[in-house]
Design a protein around this motif. Structure first.
Motif, PDB file in Angstrom:
ATOM      1  N   VAL A   1      15.144 -91.786  35.477  1.00 17.09           N
ATOM      2  CA  VAL A   1      13.830 -92.153  36.112  1.00 17.09           C
ATOM      3  C   VAL A   1      14.262 -93.914  36.194  1.00 17.09           C
ATOM      4  CG1 VAL A   1      11.664 -92.544  36.637  1.00 17.09           C
ATOM      5  CG2 VAL A   1      12.319 -90.533  35.891  1.00 17.09           C
ATOM      6  N   PRO A   2      14.437 -94.405  37.342  1.00 16.82           N
ATOM      7  CA  PRO A   2      14.640 -95.827  37.495  1.00 16.82           C
ATOM      8  C   PRO A   2      13.540 -96.675  37.329  1.00 16.82           C
ATOM      9  CG  PRO A   2      14.508 -94.933  39.954  1.00 16.82           C
ATOM     10  CD  PRO A   2      14.208 -93.723  38.851  1.00 16.82           C
ATOM     11  N   LEU A   3      13.074 -96.701  35.985  1.00 14.04           N
ATOM     12  CA  LEU A   3      12.006 -97.841  35.730  1.00 14.04           C
ATOM     13  C   LEU A   3      12.465 -98.779  34.914  1.00 14.04           C
ATOM     14  CD1 LEU A   3       9.125 -94.840  34.457  1.00 14.04           C
ATOM     15  CD2 LEU A   3       9.286 -96.026  36.515  1.00 14.04           C
ATOM     16  N   PRO A   4      11.873 -99.912  35.325  1.00 10.97           N
ATOM     17  CA  PRO A   4      12.086-101.057  34.328  1.00 10.97           C
ATOM     18  C   PRO A   4      11.907-101.133  32.849  1.00 10.97           C
ATOM     19  CG  PRO A   4      11.099-101.812  36.536  1.00 10.97           C
ATOM     20  CD  PRO A   4      10.986-100.204  36.276  1.00 10.97           C
ATOM     21  N   GLY A   5      12.419-101.714  32.113  1.00 10.88           N
ATOM     22  CA  GLY A   5      12.089-101.388  30.716  1.00 10.88           C
ATOM     23  C   GLY A   5      10.611-102.059  30.376  1.00 10.88           C
ATOM     24  N   PRO A   6      10.036-102.877  30.785  1.00 13.21           N
ATOM     25  CA  PRO A   6       8.764-103.225  30.524  1.00 13.21           C
ATOM     26  C   PRO A   6       7.764-102.470  31.181  1.00 13.21           C
ATOM     27  CG  PRO A   6       9.961-105.329  31.562  1.00 13.21           C
ATOM     28  CD  PRO A   6      10.941-104.134  31.654  1.00 13.21           C
ATOM     29  N   VAL A   7       7.992-101.632  32.258  1.00 13.36           N
ATOM     30  CA  VAL A   7       7.139-100.710  32.416  1.00 13.36           C
ATOM     31  C   VAL A   7       7.040 -99.150  31.758  1.00 13.36           C
ATOM     32  CG1 VAL A   7       6.598 -99.213  34.462  1.00 13.36           C
ATOM     33  CG2 VAL A   7       7.431-101.665  34.750  1.00 13.36           C
ATOM     34  N   LYS A   8       8.225 -99.085  31.097  1.00 11.49           N
ATOM     35  CA  LYS A   8       8.125 -97.569  30.536  1.00 11.49           C
ATOM     36  C   LYS A   8       7.014 -97.420  29.202  1.00 11.49           C
ATOM     37  CE  LYS A   8      12.866 -96.804  31.037  1.00 11.49           C
ATOM     38  NZ  LYS A   8      14.284 -96.545  30.342  1.00 11.49           N
ATOM     39  N   PRO A   9       6.753 -98.521  28.581  1.00 10.23           N
ATOM     40  CA  PRO A   9       5.595 -98.180  27.496  1.00 10.23           C
ATOM     41  C   PRO A   9       4.369 -97.942  28.148  1.00 10.23           C
ATOM     42  CG  PRO A   9       6.440-100.504  27.407  1.00 10.23           C
ATOM     43  CD  PRO A   9       7.391 -99.663  28.279  1.00 10.23           C
ATOM     44  N   ALA A  10       4.101 -98.796  29.282  1.00 10.42           N
ATOM     45  CA  ALA A  10       2.809 -98.638  30.074  1.00 10.42           C
ATOM     46  C   ALA A  10       2.772 -97.294  30.597  1.00 10.42           C
ATOM     47  CB  ALA A  10       2.883 -99.683  31.022  1.00 10.42           C
ATOM     48  N   VAL A  11       3.912 -96.616  31.325  1.00 10.53           N
ATOM     49  CA  VAL A  11       3.894 -95.296  31.947  1.00 10.53           C
ATOM     50  C   VAL A  11       3.454 -94.383  30.805  1.00 10.53           C
ATOM     51  CG1 VAL A  11       5.246 -93.496  32.898  1.00 10.53           C
ATOM     52  CG2 VAL A  11       5.310 -96.033  33.701  1.00 10.53           C
ATOM     53  N   ILE A  12       4.082 -94.440  29.493  1.00 11.48           N
ATOM     54  CA  ILE A  12       3.902 -93.504  28.543  1.00 11.48           C
ATOM     55  C   ILE A  12       2.262 -93.469  28.136  1.00 11.48           C
ATOM     56  CG2 ILE A  12       4.279 -93.256  25.984  1.00 11.48           C
ATOM     57  CD1 ILE A  12       7.275 -94.142  26.610  1.00 11.48           C
ATOM     58  N   THR A  13       1.937 -94.873  28.098  1.00 13.97           N
ATOM     59  CA  THR A  13       0.432 -94.948  27.767  1.00 13.97           C
ATOM     60  C   THR A  13      -0.321 -94.352  28.720  1.00 13.97           C
ATOM     61  OG1 THR A  13       0.965 -96.894  26.547  1.00 13.97           O
ATOM     62  CG2 THR A  13      -1.412 -96.550  27.138  1.00 13.97           C
ATOM     63  N   ALA A  14      -0.285 -94.447  29.945  1.00 10.98           N
ATOM     64  CA  ALA A  14      -0.935 -93.918  31.133  1.00 10.98           C
ATOM     65  C   ALA A  14      -0.990 -92.311  30.911  1.00 10.98           C
ATOM     66  CB  ALA A  14      -0.404 -94.358  32.552  1.00 10.98           C
ATOM     67  N   LEU A  15       0.340 -91.707  30.657  1.00 17.68           N
ATOM     68  CA  LEU A  15       0.347 -90.255  30.666  1.00 17.68           C
ATOM     69  C   LEU A  15      -0.536 -89.901  29.515  1.00 17.68           C
ATOM     70  CD1 LEU A  15       4.049 -89.791  31.149  1.00 17.68           C
ATOM     71  CD2 LEU A  15       2.134 -89.213  32.911  1.00 17.68           C
ATOM     72  N   GLY A  16      -0.464 -90.827  28.161  1.00 21.32           N
ATOM     73  CA  GLY A  16      -1.418 -90.173  27.167  1.00 21.32           C
ATOM     74  C   GLY A  16      -2.835 -90.335  27.449  1.00 21.32           C
TER      75      GLY A  16
END
Length: 496
Positions: free
Chosen positions: A402-417
């Motif tokens: 998935v072409p996600l920028p590095g800074p966005v990945k923790p935010a996406v993980i947090t959103a899924l949780g």
């Protein structure tokens, strides 16, 4: 026509329950005033008790408790007895003939004692069962016999001598002992003070004393025992009339049951679940409130039993179940009250059964509605989570990055949780829709999702160079928006 006028008084108070303290205080004040105003301050030798209650005023000792007398001619005595759960203060004012005191003067003396003792029987919470004032006398003619003929000379004498006598003296009766008896009290069934006139034959003083005042053992005499149970009867009547009107209670019950039935008959819809819960809560509150259905039904049965026992004792101590006059009045009242209490208890028990049946129906409908809603939510959440899991599995299987920028990945993980947490909280809200805390948790979960989404936006546009303050501000705004959205989607009155 008559001579030897005397006044006998019996005051009956409870010795238990919430009014016990007030009752004991009233009797104690009467006891003190008998000494202060009537001069009854001397002990009576040979009776086995002193001038103060043996064991103290708060003791539960039965029988004769205390006796005191006055010096001088005539008889002025006060006796304190306890009969089961009732304390009885008896006073006899029988002046010597030379004192030339009649019923009116004696009655005024006793009324002064009552006033000095305080509100007493007049107070609604005094614990006083009743007070009986007995105007006693004997015939002057040794050959005459007492008669209760309405037009006789004796009735005319009673009307002229007795304090507060009405223009027309109610019908009297001659007892099996040969005494003529009339009651001059007001006709109200709830009367506390009763005024009886009793006239005996010329040579019947000992028999009259043993029947109305005391015997040689200072026991409670038969007439006092009769008046005690009559006082219990009328006390129960006062308590019954002071209670919440059964018609009001039944009307409230019928209205609540009707509301429950109407709400359970509404076709399935988004508001049905909440309406059924409200109706069932109202029904439970009606059953559980003070003097509610179950409480009132039980009290009615207990009161009916008490009145039934009192009615049996009235016949026992009257000596003749066919006596007229005040005895007939007491029997009629007892029969009427027992019937009313039995009817009331039957109606209340019927209402209790209706509430139980309708409440059971409402509970079943609530549980079914809750189960259906939970199954619906579970199905939707299972589908959503299954789609997410399938997508993640496909990404992993196909080795797609998935072409996600590095800074966005923790935010996406947090959103899924946060989404997973919100899903579980929504299920909890469906299971317990009436609980305030479940709604608070859902709103907190929505705020967490909003904060995570805001973090994604800030990270996507700001990259690694986004300031910490900007990130915190963005997440705070997102959390607030999430909570606001939850107010519209998970409103308190929506029944979720």
């Amino acid at each position: 026509m008559i001579e030897g006028e005397a006044l006998g008084v019996h005051v009956f108070v409870v010795t238990g329950g919430e009014h016990r303290a007030a009752a004991l205080a009233f009797v104690r004040a009467l006891w003190v005033q008998c000494g202060a105003r009537l001069g009854i301050t001397e002990p009576v030798p040979g009776v086995g008790v002193g001038m103060e209650p043996r064991g103290g005023w708060a003791a539960h000792t039965r029988g004769l408790l205390a006796v005191r007398s006055a010096t001088g001619p005539g008889v002025r005595q006060a006796v304190l007895r306890r009969d089961h759960d009732v304390l009885c203060l008896s006073v006899m004012l029988a002046p010597d003939a030379a004192e030339n005191l009649r019923w009116a003067e004696l009655d005024a003396q006793w009324s002064g004692v009552v006033r000095a003792a305080g509100p007493g029987a007049a107070a609604p919470n005094s614990g006083t069962l009743g007070e009986a004032r007995l105007y006693l006398a004997r015939l002057v003619d040794p050959d005459a016999r007492p008669t209760a003929e309405p037009t006789g000379a004796l009735v005319a004498t009673v009307r002229s001598r007795a304090p507060g006598a009405p223009d027309r003296v109610p019908d009297g009766v001659v007892t099996p002992q040969g005494f003529a008896v009339w009651e001059l009290s007001p006709t109200a069934d709830t009367r506390i003070v009763r005024r009886w006139v009793t006239v005996a034959g010329h040579e019947r003083d000992p028999e009259l004393t043993a029947w109305a005042w005391t015997d040689r053992n200072l026991n409670l005499p038969p007439l006092a025992k009769y008046l005690l149970h009559a006082a219990k009867l009328r006390y129960e009547l006062r308590v019954w009339r002071a209670a919440e009107d059964i018609a009001t209670l039944r009307a409230a019950t019928d209205a609540t049951i009707k509301a429950v039935l109407e709400r359970t008959a509404v076709p399935a819809g988004p508001s049905r679940h909440t309406e059924i819960i409200r109706a069932s809560h109202a029904l439970v509150a009606l059953q559980a409130r003070e003097r509610g259905l179950v409480d009132r039904s039980t009290l009615s049965r207990e009161m009916a039993r008490t009145v039934d026992i009192a009615a049996a004792n009235l016949v026992l101590f009257a000596g003749d179940e066919s006596l007229g006059g005040p005895f007939a009045d007491d029997r009629a009242l007892a029969g009427w009250l027992v019937q009313r209490l039995d009817d009331e208890a039957a109606y209340m028990e019927s209402a209790v059964r209706r509430c139980e049946q309708v409440g059971s129906l409402a509970d079943q409908l609530v549980q079914r509605s809750r189960q259906r809603r939970q199954e619906t939510v579970n199905l939707g959440l299972t589908g959503a989570i299954g789609a997410i899991v399938m997508s993640l599995g496909a990404i992993q299987a196909l080795q797609y990055t998935v072409p996600l920028p590095g800074p966005v990945k923790p935010a996406v993980i947090t959103a899924l949780g946060a989404l997973a947490l919100l899903a579980s909280l929504v299920v909890l809200r469906v299971v317990a829709p009436e609980r305030r805390w479940s709604l608070v948790l859902v709103r907190l979960g929505a705020g967490a999702v909003g904060a995570a989404l805001a973090w994604i936006v800030v990270a996507a546009f700001g990259g690694r160079g986004a300031a910490a303050g900007t990130t915190w501000t963005g997440t705070a705004v997102g959390a607030a928006l999430g909570v606001l959205v939850s107010f519209g989607s998970f409103g308190r009155d929506r029944g979720y």
